[in-house]
Design an enzyme around this catalytic site. Sequence first.
Site, PDB file in Angstrom:
ATOM      1  N   ASP A  59      31.637  38.389  81.356  1.00  0.00           N
ATOM      2  CA  ASP A  59      30.514  38.602  80.432  1.00  0.00           C
ATOM      3  C   ASP A  59      29.189  38.437  81.169  1.00  0.00           C
ATOM      4  O   ASP A  59      28.282  39.241  81.031  1.00  0.00           O
ATOM      5  CB  ASP A  59      30.580  37.584  79.287  1.00  0.00           C
ATOM      6  CG  ASP A  59      31.806  37.771  78.422  1.00  0.00           C
ATOM      7  OD1 ASP A  59      32.148  38.938  78.149  1.00  0.00           O
ATOM      8  OD2 ASP A  59      32.425  36.768  78.030  1.00  0.00           O
ATOM      9  N   GLY A  91      28.087  45.841  79.964  1.00  0.00           N
ATOM     10  CA  GLY A  91      27.484  46.288  81.217  1.00  0.00           C
ATOM     11  C   GLY A  91      26.557  45.245  81.806  1.00  0.00           C
ATOM     12  O   GLY A  91      26.913  44.072  81.899  1.00  0.00           O
ATOM     13  N   ASP A 100      16.303  36.006  95.788  1.00  0.00           N
ATOM     14  CA  ASP A 100      16.680  35.276  96.997  1.00  0.00           C
ATOM     15  C   ASP A 100      15.548  35.196  98.017  1.00  0.00           C
ATOM     16  O   ASP A 100      15.757  34.721  99.130  1.00  0.00           O
ATOM     17  CB  ASP A 100      17.931  35.894  97.626  1.00  0.00           C
ATOM     18  CG  ASP A 100      18.855  34.821  98.162  1.00  0.00           C
ATOM     19  OD1 ASP A 100      18.463  33.635  98.126  1.00  0.00           O
ATOM     20  OD2 ASP A 100      19.951  35.145  98.624  1.00  0.00           O
ATOM     21  N   GLU A 102      13.198  33.353  97.106  1.00  0.00           N
ATOM     22  CA  GLU A 102      12.791  31.975  96.809  1.00  0.00           C
ATOM     23  C   GLU A 102      13.594  31.027  97.681  1.00  0.00           C
ATOM     24  O   GLU A 102      14.658  31.385  98.188  1.00  0.00           O
ATOM     25  CB  GLU A 102      13.046  31.629  95.329  1.00  0.00           C
ATOM     26  CG  GLU A 102      12.522  32.621  94.333  1.00  0.00           C
ATOM     27  CD  GLU A 102      11.044  32.926  94.490  1.00  0.00           C
ATOM     28  OE1 GLU A 102      10.343  32.117  95.115  1.00  0.00           O
ATOM     29  OE2 GLU A 102      10.597  33.977  94.008  1.00  0.00           O
ATOM     30  N   GLU A 295      17.926  30.928  82.574  1.00  0.00           N
ATOM     31  CA  GLU A 295      18.411  32.311  82.558  1.00  0.00           C
ATOM     32  C   GLU A 295      19.663  32.448  81.699  1.00  0.00           C
ATOM     33  O   GLU A 295      19.842  33.439  80.985  1.00  0.00           O
ATOM     34  CB  GLU A 295      18.695  32.803  83.987  1.00  0.00           C
ATOM     35  CG  GLU A 295      17.477  32.845  84.893  1.00  0.00           C
ATOM     36  CD  GLU A 295      16.295  33.596  84.299  1.00  0.00           C
ATOM     37  OE1 GLU A 295      16.500  34.546  83.528  1.00  0.00           O
ATOM     38  OE2 GLU A 295      15.143  33.195  84.580  1.00  0.00           O
ATOM     39  N   HIS A 304      12.002  33.807  75.132  1.00  0.00           N
ATOM     40  CA  HIS A 304      11.091  32.747  75.563  1.00  0.00           C
ATOM     41  C   HIS A 304      10.524  31.958  74.384  1.00  0.00           C
ATOM     42  O   HIS A 304      10.208  32.527  73.340  1.00  0.00           O
ATOM     43  CB  HIS A 304       9.943  33.344  76.398  1.00  0.00           C
ATOM     44  CG  HIS A 304      10.373  33.675  77.784  1.00  0.00           C
ATOM     45  ND1 HIS A 304       9.842  34.706  78.516  1.00  0.00           N
ATOM     46  CD2 HIS A 304      11.303  33.097  78.589  1.00  0.00           C
ATOM     47  CE1 HIS A 304      10.424  34.747  79.696  1.00  0.00           C
ATOM     48  NE2 HIS A 304      11.309  33.787  79.770  1.00  0.00           N
TER      49      HIS A 304
END
Lengths: 572, 90
Positions: A59, A91, A100, A102, A295, A304
């Site tokens: 998932d 999907g 990446d 960071e 996330e 948010h």
Amino acid sequence: YQTFQGDLKWDHHDITYRILNYSPDMGASLIDDAFARAFKVWSDVTPLTFTRLFDGIADIMVSFGKADHGDGYPFDGKDGLLAHAFPPGEGIQGDAHFDDDENWTLGKGAAVKTSFGNAEGALCHFPFSFGGKQYSTCTTEGRSDNLPWCATTADYGRDKKFGFCPSELLYTFDGNSNGKACVFPFVFLGETYEGCTTEGRSDGYRWCSTTENFDKDKKFGFCPNRDTAVIGGNSEGEPCHFPFVFLGNKYDSCTSEGRGDGRLWCATTSNFDTDTKWGFCQDRGYSLFLVAAHEFGHALGLDHSNIRNALMYPMYSYVEDFSLHKDDVEGIHYLYGMILSPCDVIRKGIFTTGPDPIPTIPSPGPDPKPDTTTTKSTTTTTTHPVDPSQSPCQINKFDTITEIDGDLHFFKDGQYWRMSSKTDGGLEGPFSMSKRWPAVPVVVDTAFEDLATKKIYFFSGTRFWVYTGQSVLGPRSIEKLGLSSTVEKVEGALQRGKGKVLLFNGENYWRHFTLLCTIVCTKHTTRERRLILVIVCIVGNSYFCRDSFYWRMNSNRQVDRVGYVKYDLLNC
Amino acid sequence: WCVPLKKSVSVTFPGDVLKNMTDTELANSYLQRFGYMDVQHRSGFQSMASTSKALMRMQRQMGLEETGTLDKSTVAAMKAPRCGVPDVRS
């Protein structure tokens, strides 16, 4: 809190996730752990469970990528955008991507997990002392093989605890070489390389060949970042080189000299003036756990929040002792509800939580007398002291529960309590098993009384005993009942009329037509995995018990109630 | 005063990514990226009123003082590390 338009959410509670690749910033096990903890943030407050898959489509597909990483929403280099995730669905929906570029850490600078050595994978302890000198990074001092190492306590001289730091000389990650170390020098497109390179790649990841010739063998892996690896500049991932020369001066640590923005940098070769190879020194980095928890909130359907202290607030801030804000909890409860039923608790593997009231202790019954002393058995049965003050209400999990002579019996560690149907549900005990059934071990997995013969069967591991009054048969192997030799124990038994019984183990059960003939006829698979521990029939209902909980199945074979053994059956 | 002053030199570092964006450019980019303001029309025209409205919406979302102007704290918020998911969906 806010949810996505249309309240997008998963239509099932058993969510799967898969980690597609790793960042060079942290060891794979640290990354796995950070993601697992981030999922736990949400599973702790909802009926959701998260299961990691290692292949196929999950998932939530989790990956690291840089800049344009294929989803049409490019990252922007270091800082700025840290990660993004898509709301639930098919999907790409539900997937989480981490930038990446960071510096991923646990939020407080490089967390360096060691391997090999003698510290069993502990994190480096910075600073540590070695040979009268303090080290704040991994070092190759004291070694001739150039492998970076660190102490995992403050004083190596005293504790001698150490491990090796991430290095391409020890291992690689991802790629197609099963983590094998780099081989230097190696040949790539006819050129010889003495170290990891980004040549041939557009994503900036450093890689190496794990054989001498990549052109021939096509074997490669990605290089883990050393704790001194620089960020950005023109040497991303290369370690600082100390000392280095800059404008004729020698530097033993990172410096902000030459920069107007005050940022610390270092050269990645011995001389910046001649080589001009450099990068920024590592900062505290971003907590992969905190960003992932945020996330995954998106991946579950939360948008948010405008509450500054909520996890779903869009901006990053590091907090040491993280806990979900009320706003986050209310948001996720709006989508999935809260943990309500014991089923949820069991599914999630939380077995020992919850209130444990200490009720009044029932008076011991007449026959047999409850034990107050340690008894000796004449058989191989282990003796067990009985504490008369011990209440069954203090026990979270019984070894087995069964009905004998019409009375419910609760067994635990060589003792049992009896709930008599004749005395209006009064509880008697504890009694010592060794007095009444001396041949039976202290811990029994299952016991039941055959309704036809009145024989009492006890199962412990791969053996069983049959009591007829005071005489005992056994121990005998459960293979004698026709169970396969791979069956390690009988976890439950359910009477299905006289002479018929179902024996349970794991996700299987065996239907026994007659205990006298000991013929096993059919092997079935139950729908609920690893659910059944003990089964007992009470007035037409079957109770399937596991740990503190039971599922009551009525005569129509429907589970019509889920409850607590101690509160509902023992009346604690 | 006996310690000789080290002359501070500014050096151009090869490969240094310099984000030469003005605050206004940063704000426009931010407001569009995170859904507070529509992407610019083909003409490039973006009215002051719509920018101010978008700024106020952004400031409300971020818990900042709703001034509708590009003040210091708003610029700082726009430069802070954050999640890439838009705050406002079209």
